[in-house]
Motif scaffolding. Structure first.
Motif, PDB file in Angstrom:
ATOM      1  N   ILE A 149     -12.283  40.043   6.154  1.00 17.32           N
ATOM      2  CA  ILE A 149     -12.641  39.110   7.224  1.00 17.32           C
ATOM      3  C   ILE A 149     -11.730  37.891   7.195  1.00 17.32           C
ATOM      4  O   ILE A 149     -11.253  37.436   8.243  1.00 17.32           O
ATOM      5  CB  ILE A 149     -14.122  38.701   7.100  1.00 17.32           C
ATOM      6  CG1 ILE A 149     -15.013  39.903   7.415  1.00 17.32           C
ATOM      7  CG2 ILE A 149     -14.461  37.533   8.018  1.00 17.32           C
ATOM      8  CD1 ILE A 149     -16.471  39.683   7.105  1.00 17.32           C
ATOM      9  N   PHE A 150     -11.460  37.374   6.003  1.00 17.27           N
ATOM     10  CA  PHE A 150     -10.566  36.221   5.868  1.00 17.27           C
ATOM     11  C   PHE A 150      -9.178  36.546   6.415  1.00 17.27           C
ATOM     12  O   PHE A 150      -8.577  35.743   7.139  1.00 17.27           O
ATOM     13  CB  PHE A 150     -10.487  35.789   4.399  1.00 17.27           C
ATOM     14  CG  PHE A 150      -9.490  34.702   4.150  1.00 17.27           C
ATOM     15  CD1 PHE A 150      -9.752  33.397   4.510  1.00 17.27           C
ATOM     16  CD2 PHE A 150      -8.264  34.999   3.558  1.00 17.27           C
ATOM     17  CE1 PHE A 150      -8.823  32.401   4.291  1.00 17.27           C
ATOM     18  CE2 PHE A 150      -7.339  34.012   3.325  1.00 17.27           C
ATOM     19  CZ  PHE A 150      -7.609  32.707   3.689  1.00 17.27           C
ATOM     20  N   LEU A 151      -8.657  37.724   6.077  1.00 17.99           N
ATOM     21  CA  LEU A 151      -7.340  38.120   6.578  1.00 17.99           C
ATOM     22  C   LEU A 151      -7.334  38.226   8.097  1.00 17.99           C
ATOM     23  O   LEU A 151      -6.390  37.786   8.761  1.00 17.99           O
ATOM     24  CB  LEU A 151      -6.909  39.453   5.971  1.00 17.99           C
ATOM     25  CG  LEU A 151      -6.455  39.421   4.526  1.00 17.99           C
ATOM     26  CD1 LEU A 151      -6.193  40.828   4.010  1.00 17.99           C
ATOM     27  CD2 LEU A 151      -5.209  38.578   4.383  1.00 17.99           C
ATOM     28  N   GLN A 152      -8.372  38.806   8.669  1.00 21.40           N
ATOM     29  CA  GLN A 152      -8.426  38.968  10.118  1.00 21.40           C
ATOM     30  C   GLN A 152      -8.530  37.630  10.835  1.00 21.40           C
ATOM     31  O   GLN A 152      -8.052  37.488  11.957  1.00 21.40           O
ATOM     32  CB  GLN A 152      -9.602  39.857  10.509  1.00 21.40           C
ATOM     33  CG  GLN A 152      -9.397  41.295  10.100  1.00 21.40           C
ATOM     34  CD  GLN A 152     -10.607  42.154  10.367  1.00 21.40           C
ATOM     35  OE1 GLN A 152     -11.616  41.692  10.890  1.00 21.40           O
ATOM     36  NE2 GLN A 152     -10.516  43.421   9.999  1.00 21.40           N
ATOM     37  N   GLN A 153      -9.150  36.646  10.188  1.00 21.29           N
ATOM     38  CA  GLN A 153      -9.299  35.338  10.818  1.00 21.29           C
ATOM     39  C   GLN A 153      -8.060  34.462  10.666  1.00 21.29           C
ATOM     40  O   GLN A 153      -7.810  33.604  11.504  1.00 21.29           O
ATOM     41  CB  GLN A 153     -10.504  34.606  10.232  1.00 21.29           C
ATOM     42  CG  GLN A 153     -11.824  35.217  10.636  1.00 21.29           C
ATOM     43  CD  GLN A 153     -12.997  34.532   9.967  1.00 21.29           C
ATOM     44  OE1 GLN A 153     -12.839  33.809   8.979  1.00 21.29           O
ATOM     45  NE2 GLN A 153     -14.194  34.774  10.496  1.00 21.29           N
ATOM     46  N   THR A 154      -7.293  34.654   9.607  1.00 22.87           N
ATOM     47  CA  THR A 154      -6.185  33.734   9.340  1.00 22.87           C
ATOM     48  C   THR A 154      -4.814  34.283   9.719  1.00 22.87           C
ATOM     49  O   THR A 154      -3.926  33.499  10.040  1.00 22.87           O
ATOM     50  CB  THR A 154      -6.152  33.336   7.857  1.00 22.87           C
ATOM     51  OG1 THR A 154      -6.081  34.507   7.057  1.00 22.87           O
ATOM     52  CG2 THR A 154      -7.393  32.551   7.478  1.00 22.87           C
ATOM     53  N   VAL A 155      -4.641  35.591   9.694  1.00 18.62           N
ATOM     54  CA  VAL A 155      -3.336  36.183   9.984  1.00 18.62           C
ATOM     55  C   VAL A 155      -3.263  36.478  11.483  1.00 18.62           C
ATOM     56  O   VAL A 155      -4.205  37.029  12.056  1.00 18.62           O
ATOM     57  CB  VAL A 155      -3.131  37.488   9.160  1.00 18.62           C
ATOM     58  CG1 VAL A 155      -1.830  38.149   9.519  1.00 18.62           C
ATOM     59  CG2 VAL A 155      -3.190  37.180   7.683  1.00 18.62           C
ATOM     60  N   PRO A 156      -2.168  36.115  12.140  1.00 15.00           N
ATOM     61  CA  PRO A 156      -2.028  36.438  13.567  1.00 15.00           C
ATOM     62  C   PRO A 156      -2.130  37.959  13.797  1.00 15.00           C
ATOM     63  O   PRO A 156      -1.722  38.761  12.955  1.00 15.00           O
ATOM     64  CB  PRO A 156      -0.630  35.935  13.926  1.00 15.00           C
ATOM     65  CG  PRO A 156      -0.279  34.952  12.865  1.00 15.00           C
ATOM     66  CD  PRO A 156      -1.008  35.375  11.638  1.00 15.00           C
ATOM     67  N   LEU A 169      -0.990  41.279  11.483  1.00 13.61           N
ATOM     68  CA  LEU A 169      -2.098  41.747  10.651  1.00 13.61           C
ATOM     69  C   LEU A 169      -1.821  43.111  10.042  1.00 13.61           C
ATOM     70  O   LEU A 169      -2.131  43.342   8.873  1.00 13.61           O
ATOM     71  CB  LEU A 169      -3.392  41.787  11.474  1.00 13.61           C
ATOM     72  CG  LEU A 169      -4.664  42.087  10.719  1.00 13.61           C
ATOM     73  CD1 LEU A 169      -4.904  41.044   9.638  1.00 13.61           C
ATOM     74  CD2 LEU A 169      -5.848  42.131  11.677  1.00 13.61           C
ATOM     75  N   ASP A 170      -1.201  44.012  10.800  1.00 11.66           N
ATOM     76  CA  ASP A 170      -0.927  45.350  10.253  1.00 11.66           C
ATOM     77  C   ASP A 170       0.093  45.297   9.120  1.00 11.66           C
ATOM     78  O   ASP A 170      -0.045  45.988   8.113  1.00 11.66           O
ATOM     79  CB  ASP A 170      -0.474  46.299  11.353  1.00 11.66           C
ATOM     80  CG  ASP A 170       0.733  45.783  12.120  1.00 11.66           C
ATOM     81  OD1 ASP A 170       1.063  44.593  12.003  1.00 11.66           O
ATOM     82  OD2 ASP A 170       1.352  46.587  12.842  1.00 11.66           O
ATOM     83  N   ILE A 171       1.076  44.434   9.232  1.00 11.16           N
ATOM     84  CA  ILE A 171       2.093  44.316   8.188  1.00 11.16           C
ATOM     85  C   ILE A 171       1.492  43.712   6.923  1.00 11.16           C
ATOM     86  O   ILE A 171       1.711  44.212   5.817  1.00 11.16           O
ATOM     87  CB  ILE A 171       3.283  43.464   8.687  1.00 11.16           C
ATOM     88  CG1 ILE A 171       3.979  44.162   9.852  1.00 11.16           C
ATOM     89  CG2 ILE A 171       4.259  43.173   7.564  1.00 11.16           C
ATOM     90  CD1 ILE A 171       4.984  43.307  10.570  1.00 11.16           C
ATOM     91  N   VAL A 172       0.711  42.641   7.081  1.00  8.98           N
ATOM     92  CA  VAL A 172       0.111  41.973   5.935  1.00  8.98           C
ATOM     93  C   VAL A 172      -0.886  42.902   5.243  1.00  8.98           C
ATOM     94  O   VAL A 172      -0.889  43.024   4.010  1.00  8.98           O
ATOM     95  CB  VAL A 172      -0.568  40.650   6.368  1.00  8.98           C
ATOM     96  CG1 VAL A 172      -1.366  40.041   5.238  1.00  8.98           C
ATOM     97  CG2 VAL A 172       0.479  39.668   6.875  1.00  8.98           C
ATOM     98  N   SER A 173      -1.727  43.562   6.011  1.00 10.62           N
ATOM     99  CA  SER A 173      -2.715  44.478   5.422  1.00 10.62           C
ATOM    100  C   SER A 173      -2.028  45.633   4.704  1.00 10.62           C
ATOM    101  O   SER A 173      -2.434  46.010   3.598  1.00 10.62           O
ATOM    102  CB  SER A 173      -3.647  45.024   6.499  1.00 10.62           C
ATOM    103  OG  SER A 173      -4.404  43.995   7.067  1.00 10.62           O
ATOM    104  N   SER A 174      -1.005  46.191   5.310  1.00  9.43           N
ATOM    105  CA  SER A 174      -0.281  47.284   4.668  1.00  9.43           C
ATOM    106  C   SER A 174       0.360  46.829   3.365  1.00  9.43           C
ATOM    107  O   SER A 174       0.328  47.551   2.366  1.00  9.43           O
ATOM    108  CB  SER A 174       0.803  47.834   5.595  1.00  9.43           C
ATOM    109  OG  SER A 174       0.237  48.391   6.742  1.00  9.43           O
ATOM    110  N   PHE A 175       0.922  45.631   3.368  1.00  9.68           N
ATOM    111  CA  PHE A 175       1.542  45.105   2.152  1.00  9.68           C
ATOM    112  C   PHE A 175       0.504  44.925   1.041  1.00  9.68           C
ATOM    113  O   PHE A 175       0.737  45.320  -0.106  1.00  9.68           O
ATOM    114  CB  PHE A 175       2.240  43.778   2.451  1.00  9.68           C
ATOM    115  CG  PHE A 175       2.842  43.143   1.235  1.00  9.68           C
ATOM    116  CD1 PHE A 175       4.015  43.629   0.701  1.00  9.68           C
ATOM    117  CD2 PHE A 175       2.223  42.066   0.622  1.00  9.68           C
ATOM    118  CE1 PHE A 175       4.574  43.058  -0.432  1.00  9.68           C
ATOM    119  CE2 PHE A 175       2.762  41.486  -0.508  1.00  9.68           C
ATOM    120  CZ  PHE A 175       3.942  41.978  -1.033  1.00  9.68           C
TER     121      PHE A 175
END
Length: 112
Positions: free
Chosen positions: A43-50, A54-60
């Motif tokens: 949830i934090f990632l979805q709220q803070t990452v554009p 989001l797909d790049i950050v989550s994959s990393f």
């Protein structure tokens, strides 16, 4: 952070109890602590990452976590040859709790 406390505590108890039903119950609590940790992180990632990143950050993040599994398994195997597995599991639980407590202290001093 409460999920990490639950996981650390349950990991310490996992090395104490030898009965299979208790180990299954403790493993449930470890998995429940994992869920309590991963859901707020997502949830934090979805709220803070554009959204476009989001797909790049989550994959990393998930790739790094997946790469960490073989490293931790290799380290655990090496250490279990040197240290009794019960002591290693208990030490892992203490380490998780210690890091969580340090994280709480850091967050409280950061907010003040």
């Amino acid at each position: 952070m409460y999920g990490l406390i639950l996981m650390g505590s349950a990991t310490m108890f996992l090395s104490i109890f030898r009965a299979l039903p208790l180990m299954i119950i403790i493993s449930f609590f470890i998995g429940f602590g994992n869920a309590l940790t991963n859901i707020p992180l997502s949830i934090f990632l979805q709220q803070t990452v554009p959204n476009d990143k989001l797909d790049i950050v989550s994959s990393f993040i998930y790739t790094m976590a997946s790469l960490g599994a073989p490293v931790s398994l290799s380290l655990g195997r090496f250490l279990s040859d040197k240290i009794a597995p019960q002591i290693l599991i208990t030490a892992t639980g203490f380490l998780v709790l210690f890091l969580v407590i340090c994280g709480f202290i850091f967050l409280k001093t950061e907010k003040s």
